[in-house]
Design a protein around this motif. Structure first.
Motif, short mmCIF file in Angstrom:
data_model
loop_
_atom_site.label_atom_id
_atom_site.label_comp_id
_atom_site.label_asym_id
_atom_site.label_seq_id
_atom_site.Cartn_x
_atom_site.Cartn_y
_atom_site.Cartn_z
N LEU A 252 0.88 -1.17 0.00
CA LEU A 252 0.00 0.00 0.00
C LEU A 252 0.91 1.21 0.00
CD1 LEU A 252 -2.90 1.16 0.22
CD2 LEU A 252 -2.57 1.16 2.71
N LEU A 253 0.71 2.13 -0.96
CA LEU A 253 1.68 3.19 -1.22
C LEU A 253 1.03 4.56 -1.31
CD1 LEU A 253 3.31 1.44 -4.29
CD2 LEU A 253 4.22 1.36 -1.96
N GLU A 254 1.84 5.58 -1.03
CA GLU A 254 1.55 6.96 -1.40
C GLU A 254 2.69 7.44 -2.28
OE1 GLU A 254 1.11 9.21 2.15
OE2 GLU A 254 -0.77 8.27 2.74
N LEU A 255 2.35 8.21 -3.31
CA LEU A 255 3.37 8.75 -4.20
C LEU A 255 3.78 10.13 -3.70
CD1 LEU A 255 1.94 7.74 -7.70
CD2 LEU A 255 3.48 6.46 -6.18
N THR A 256 5.04 10.29 -3.36
CA THR A 256 5.53 11.55 -2.80
C THR A 256 6.41 12.31 -3.78
OG1 THR A 256 7.42 10.39 -1.81
CG2 THR A 256 5.45 10.65 -0.44
N GLY A 257 6.54 11.82 -4.98
CA GLY A 257 7.37 12.47 -6.00
C GLY A 257 7.37 11.68 -7.29
N ALA A 258 7.33 10.38 -7.16
CA ALA A 258 7.27 9.52 -8.35
C ALA A 258 5.87 9.54 -8.95
CB ALA A 258 7.65 8.09 -7.95
N SER A 259 5.78 9.23 -10.24
CA SER A 259 4.49 9.09 -10.91
C SER A 259 4.11 7.62 -10.97
CB SER A 259 4.56 9.66 -12.32
OG SER A 259 5.42 8.86 -13.13
N THR A 260 2.88 7.34 -11.37
CA THR A 260 2.48 5.95 -11.52
C THR A 260 3.29 5.29 -12.65
OG1 THR A 260 0.63 6.68 -12.92
CG2 THR A 260 0.15 6.22 -10.59
N ASP A 261 3.63 6.06 -13.67
CA ASP A 261 4.47 5.52 -14.76
C ASP A 261 5.84 5.13 -14.22
OD1 ASP A 261 2.49 5.82 -16.61
OD2 ASP A 261 3.26 7.68 -17.46
N ASP A 262 6.44 5.99 -13.36
CA ASP A 262 7.74 5.67 -12.76
C ASP A 262 7.64 4.37 -11.96
OD1 ASP A 262 8.77 8.06 -13.73
OD2 ASP A 262 8.32 9.16 -11.87
N LEU A 263 6.56 4.26 -11.21
CA LEU A 263 6.38 3.09 -10.36
C LEU A 263 6.23 1.83 -11.19
CD1 LEU A 263 5.95 2.04 -7.47
CD2 LEU A 263 3.53 2.58 -7.72
N LEU A 264 5.41 1.90 -12.24
CA LEU A 264 5.22 0.73 -13.09
C LEU A 264 6.51 0.33 -13.81
CD1 LEU A 264 1.71 1.25 -14.75
CD2 LEU A 264 2.45 -0.69 -13.38
N THR A 265 7.24 1.32 -14.30
CA THR A 265 8.50 1.03 -15.00
C THR A 265 9.46 0.30 -14.08
OG1 THR A 265 8.25 2.97 -16.43
CG2 THR A 265 10.47 2.05 -16.19
N ALA A 266 9.59 0.79 -12.83
CA ALA A 266 10.49 0.16 -11.86
C ALA A 266 10.02 -1.23 -11.50
CB ALA A 266 10.60 1.04 -10.62
N ALA A 267 8.71 -1.40 -11.34
CA ALA A 267 8.18 -2.71 -10.95
C ALA A 267 8.35 -3.73 -12.08
CB ALA A 267 6.70 -2.57 -10.58
N LEU A 268 8.08 -3.32 -13.32
CA LEU A 268 8.21 -4.24 -14.45
C LEU A 268 9.66 -4.63 -14.70
CD1 LEU A 268 5.57 -2.63 -16.84
CD2 LEU A 268 5.46 -4.92 -15.82
N ALA A 269 10.57 -3.74 -14.35
CA ALA A 269 11.99 -4.06 -14.50
C ALA A 269 12.41 -5.17 -13.53
CB ALA A 269 12.84 -2.81 -14.26
N ARG A 270 11.61 -5.40 -12.47
CA ARG A 270 11.93 -6.42 -11.47
C ARG A 270 11.07 -7.67 -11.59
NH1 ARG A 270 13.02 -1.46 -9.46
NH2 ARG A 270 14.71 -1.22 -7.91
N GLY A 271 10.13 -7.67 -12.55
CA GLY A 271 9.27 -8.84 -12.71
C GLY A 271 7.87 -8.43 -13.15
N SER A 272 6.91 -9.27 -12.87
CA SER A 272 5.55 -9.02 -13.33
C SER A 272 4.78 -8.14 -12.36
CB SER A 272 4.79 -10.34 -13.52
OG SER A 272 4.69 -11.04 -12.29
#
Length: 292
Positions: A252-272
């Motif tokens: 469960l997250l709050e975005l304090t500077g990152a965008s949802t695109d940043d978050l998805l890009t980082a997550a997909l780089a680590r797996g599904s």
């Protein structure tokens, strides 16, 4: 329309209600929430004229409220005030008669309300013979016996079983549908969320939030739930994200500077990524946020 404008009430050096303002529009259910000592009961007593104000004003239909106006208000106080040794139906009729209701109309109204709260066969019983929950039902009936123009209810759902809660909720909705302004306090925030058109949140004698649940959610912090194919522990150190909860593959997250695109890009780089969804705040979440 009931308007509360800049109300102040002191008890010695303590300011119990500090510049409180809000409106209770006709045809709406307004939930009045706050912790113990927040000032809810004191505010309600000032609306009803039970306590004097030390500042501010109560207005009804756009003008200062009068004694005659208050005679038409239905009020259920925090301290219940019925007669324990009197038969239930007799005292409902008596209280309605004090408000100017004709005897035959009062009798019909009492019978109708007792049936509505599943107490139709208990009208001749003394109040003290009823369970505490059923005594609460009678207290609610007493508040609406004279077809009030405004309803002010202090913890009306306290002590009620689920069936009585549903009956009470439907009664309040009925009055709202007729255009009656309804203000009630409750500590049951899930119930407030289900019933209310708008909220007024008090903390330490001041209004810290007001508006519809949707409005209050829009002003709050947006949260997201992220479900991954692998462990989500890396999010605790990811820049621009505040991880509120991490449980295995879910966070469960709050975005304090990152965008949802940043978050998805980082997550997909680590797996599904199985899910990224905005989490709608509950009234409990909103309450904790505005009173923190």
């Amino acid at each position: 329309m009931l308007e509360v404008a800049n109300l102040v009430r002191r008890f010695g050096e303590q300011v119990a209600v500090d510049d409180v303002s809000f409106e209770v529009p006709g045809g709406a259910l307004t939930g009045f929430v706050g912790g113990n000592g927040a000032g809810k009961t004191t505010t309600m007593r000032m609306i009803m004229g039970v306590l004097a104000t030390h500042g501010g004003e109560v207005r009804w239909q756009g003008r200062p409220v009068t004694v005659d106006d208050r005679r038409s208000f239905g009020y259920m106080p925090e301290e219940r005030g019925l007669y324990p040794k009197q038969p239930v139906r007799d005292q409902l009729v008596y209280l309605a008669r004090l408000r100017g209701v004709r005897a035959d109309d009062a009798g019909r109204r009492a019978d109708e309300l007792l049936r509505r709260f599943d107490l139709g066969d208990r009208g001749g019983d003394k109040l003290e013979s009823l369970s505490l929950g059923n005594q609460q039902r009678v207290q609610i009936a007493a508040a609406v016996m004279a077809e009030p123009s405004l309803l002010i209810l202090d913890e009306p759902f306290s002590g009620l079983d689920p069936g009585a809660v549903d009956a009470m909720a439907e009664l309040l909705r009925d009055y709202a549908r007729q255009g009656v302004p309804v203000l009630f306090s409750s500590h049951q925030l899930d119930l407030v969320e289900r019933l209310c058109d708008q909220l007024v949140i008090l903390a330490s004698g001041r209004v810290v939030g007001r508006g519809s649940v949707a409005d209050l959610r829009a002003r709050g912090t947006t949260r997201y739930r992220l479900a991954l194919g692998g462990d989500a522990g890396w999010l605790a150190d990811f820049a621009g994200v505040r991880a509120l909860e991490v449980d295995g593959a879910t966070a469960l997250l709050e975005l304090t500077g990152a965008s949802t695109d940043d978050l998805l890009t980082a997550a997909l780089a680590r797996g599904s990524v199985r899910e990224l969804a905005e989490v709608r705040q509950s009234v409990s979440d909103i309450y904790r946020e505005v009173t923190a």
